[in-house]
Design an enzyme around this catalytic site. Structure first.
Site, PDB file in Angstrom:
ATOM      1  N   LYS A 207       0.838  -1.200   0.000  1.00  0.00           N
ATOM      2  CA  LYS A 207       0.000   0.000   0.000  1.00  0.00           C
ATOM      3  C   LYS A 207       0.876   1.254   0.000  1.00  0.00           C
ATOM      4  O   LYS A 207       2.088   1.177   0.206  1.00  0.00           O
ATOM      5  CB  LYS A 207      -0.929  -0.007   1.211  1.00  0.00           C
ATOM      6  CG  LYS A 207      -0.216  -0.003   2.552  1.00  0.00           C
ATOM      7  CD  LYS A 207      -1.194  -0.143   3.700  1.00  0.00           C
ATOM      8  CE  LYS A 207      -0.447  -0.143   5.035  1.00  0.00           C
ATOM      9  NZ  LYS A 207      -1.377  -0.238   6.186  1.00  0.00           N
TER      10      LYS A 207
ATOM     11  N   ARG B 127     -10.742   0.062  14.767  1.00  0.00           N
ATOM     12  CA  ARG B 127     -10.587   0.871  13.568  1.00  0.00           C
ATOM     13  C   ARG B 127     -11.511   0.326  12.482  1.00  0.00           C
ATOM     14  O   ARG B 127     -12.544   0.901  12.195  1.00  0.00           O
ATOM     15  CB  ARG B 127      -9.107   0.857  13.139  1.00  0.00           C
ATOM     16  CG  ARG B 127      -8.697   1.914  12.189  1.00  0.00           C
ATOM     17  CD  ARG B 127      -7.194   1.933  11.986  1.00  0.00           C
ATOM     18  NE  ARG B 127      -6.648   0.654  11.535  1.00  0.00           N
ATOM     19  CZ  ARG B 127      -5.385   0.453  11.209  1.00  0.00           C
ATOM     20  NH1 ARG B 127      -4.518   1.446  11.305  1.00  0.00           N
ATOM     21  NH2 ARG B 127      -4.963  -0.727  10.809  1.00  0.00           N
TER      22      ARG B 127
ATOM     23  N   TYR C  53      14.694  30.324   8.535  1.00  0.00           N
ATOM     24  CA  TYR C  53      13.504  31.113   8.855  1.00  0.00           C
ATOM     25  C   TYR C  53      13.396  31.396  10.351  1.00  0.00           C
ATOM     26  O   TYR C  53      13.661  30.526  11.185  1.00  0.00           O
ATOM     27  CB  TYR C  53      12.246  30.371   8.407  1.00  0.00           C
ATOM     28  CG  TYR C  53      11.959  30.495   6.924  1.00  0.00           C
ATOM     29  CD1 TYR C  53      11.672  31.725   6.341  1.00  0.00           C
ATOM     30  CD2 TYR C  53      11.955  29.364   6.110  1.00  0.00           C
ATOM     31  CE1 TYR C  53      11.403  31.830   4.982  1.00  0.00           C
ATOM     32  CE2 TYR C  53      11.683  29.456   4.750  1.00  0.00           C
ATOM     33  CZ  TYR C  53      11.407  30.697   4.194  1.00  0.00           C
ATOM     34  OH  TYR C  53      11.136  30.795   2.850  1.00  0.00           O
TER      35      TYR C  53
ATOM     36  N   MET D 219      10.879  24.483   2.685  1.00  0.00           N
ATOM     37  CA  MET D 219      10.192  23.684   1.678  1.00  0.00           C
ATOM     38  C   MET D 219      11.152  22.937   0.755  1.00  0.00           C
ATOM     39  O   MET D 219      10.952  21.760   0.455  1.00  0.00           O
ATOM     40  CB  MET D 219       9.267  24.572   0.844  1.00  0.00           C
ATOM     41  CG  MET D 219       8.427  23.802  -0.164  1.00  0.00           C
ATOM     42  SD  MET D 219       7.337  24.857  -1.140  1.00  0.00           S
ATOM     43  CE  MET D 219       6.165  25.377   0.125  1.00  0.00           C
TER      44      MET D 219
END
EC number: 5.1.1.1
Length: 370
Positions: A39, A137, A258, A306
């Site tokens: 998956k 779940r 940053y 990023m």
């Protein structure tokens, strides 16, 4: 890495190590069929490449999460048995029939819908039954599952597997695991002729009581440690490298990144690399992660952005510190599990988030080191 890399970062995936890991798990679970969970695009490694490599190693049964993943698997494996863990969307039964997919059914309503679809199609199509033994779940509760065993609705389709999922198999001596094993064994008594599956990667190492007829490793196939309290028995499958874009000398008191969250405690040499959180390298690793420059661990400084990260390479070998030189972010002892831990998460998340922008390089023979 090469100087012609279009991104500046390369993800190497060792299909030979992947196949070796499957064989190792199959040997550990001797007597049970070893399937493969592929998956999330084979945990970020690529279904189109991973599924055929596992098939060539001997794997015949595959588990995915969604119909779209099953379709991508079928495109490269025409004869594989493919289970869809998240069941089937309403109205999709014809697609399951046409492609030979098997939904994992986890509620009475879903079972009723599948049975009705089979009646409408005039065919007893295969499906698995999912029992919830503690995850809360997906799945039938144990009482529902036992009651279902005598229900005529099962005659409308072909049950091929009874399965459940372990909550914390990687935790040695966990009481929940013992309860789940016992509960699943109790439910299984109502389905004596049906093959069963409980063990995930870590569950394979719990012994025969957890294995049953089919085991379903996922993370361990890709090099993750299924036994975190012990040495990792798996071979590394992924290696992440990035080239140094720029070097910069900073003086004591200067800041980087940053919001100026890092301040140089003295003269430092900084290296900027071409990758960031858009590539799946977690921002939460800011100030905590490390990378290897010339074999020396160097800390990340400032905030991971990023597309860029900054390393303090002051202590790295001078010959390894140059524009275009490779830096190892996963590999050579920096494991998926460690990268995840430093970012406050798990190796699974790191692996599945590795982005599409990397230059991907697939190799057949193992040349990666742990």
């Amino acid at each position: 890495m090469t100087a012609t890399s279009s991104h500046g970062a390369r993800l190497t995936i060792d299909l030979g190590a992947l196949a070796a890991n499957w064989r190792r798990l199959a040997a550990e679970a001797a007597g049970a069929e070893c399937a493969a969970v592929i998956k999330a695009d084979a945990y970020g490694c690529g279904i189109a490449q991973v599924a055929p490599a596992l098939w060539d190693a001997g794997c015949r049964t595959f588990f995915v999460a969604h119909l779209s993943e099953a379709e991508r698997t079928r495109a490269v494996l025409s004869d594989a048995t493919i289970y869809v863990l998240n069941g089937f969307p309403p109205g999709s039964a014809p697609a399951y029939r046409a492609m030979g997919f098997r939904p994992v059914l986890g509620s009475r309503s879903e079972i009723a819908e599948w049975a009705q679809a089979c009646r409408s199609l005039g065919e007893r199509l295969p499906a698995a039954l999912h029992v919830d033994t503690g995850m809360n779940r997906l799945g039938l509760n144990p009482a529902e599952a036992i009651d279902l065993a005598g229900d005529a609705v099962l005659g409308a389709f072909q049950p091929t597997l009874l399965m459940s999922h372990l909550v914390s198999a990687e935790v040695p001596g966990d009481a929940i695991t013992a309860r789940q094993i016992a509960e699943f064994a109790r439910v299984r008594m109502a389905y004596p002729a049906l093959p069963a599956s409980l063990a995930n990667s870590a569950g394979i190492f719990l012994g025969k009581a957890a294995r049953h007829e089919i085991v379903r490793p996922g993370y361990a196939l890709y090099g993750g440690n299924p036994t975190p309290e012990r040495e990792n028995p798996m071979r590394p499958v992924v290696r992440l490298e990035a080239a140094i874009l720029q070097l910069r000398e900073v003086a004591a008191g200067e800041t980087a990144g940053y919001n100026a969250r890092w301040t140089a405690p003295g003269p430092r040499l900084l290296a900027t690399l071409s990758l960031g959180y858009a590539d799946g390298y977690p921002r939460a690793g800011s100030g905590r992660a490390e990378a290897l420059v010339g074999g020396v661990r160097c800390p990340f400084v400032g905030t991971i952005s990023m597309d860029l990260v900054i390393l303090d390479v002051t202590q790295a070998p001078p010959e390894a510190v140059r524009r275009g030189a490779p830096v190892v972010l996963i590999g050579d002892g920096l494991t998926l599990d460690e990268v995840g831990q430093r970012a406050g998460t798990i190796g699974y998340e790191i692996l599945t988030n590795l982005g599409s922008r990397y230059d991907r390089h697939y190799i057949e023979g193992s040349s990666l080191s742990a």
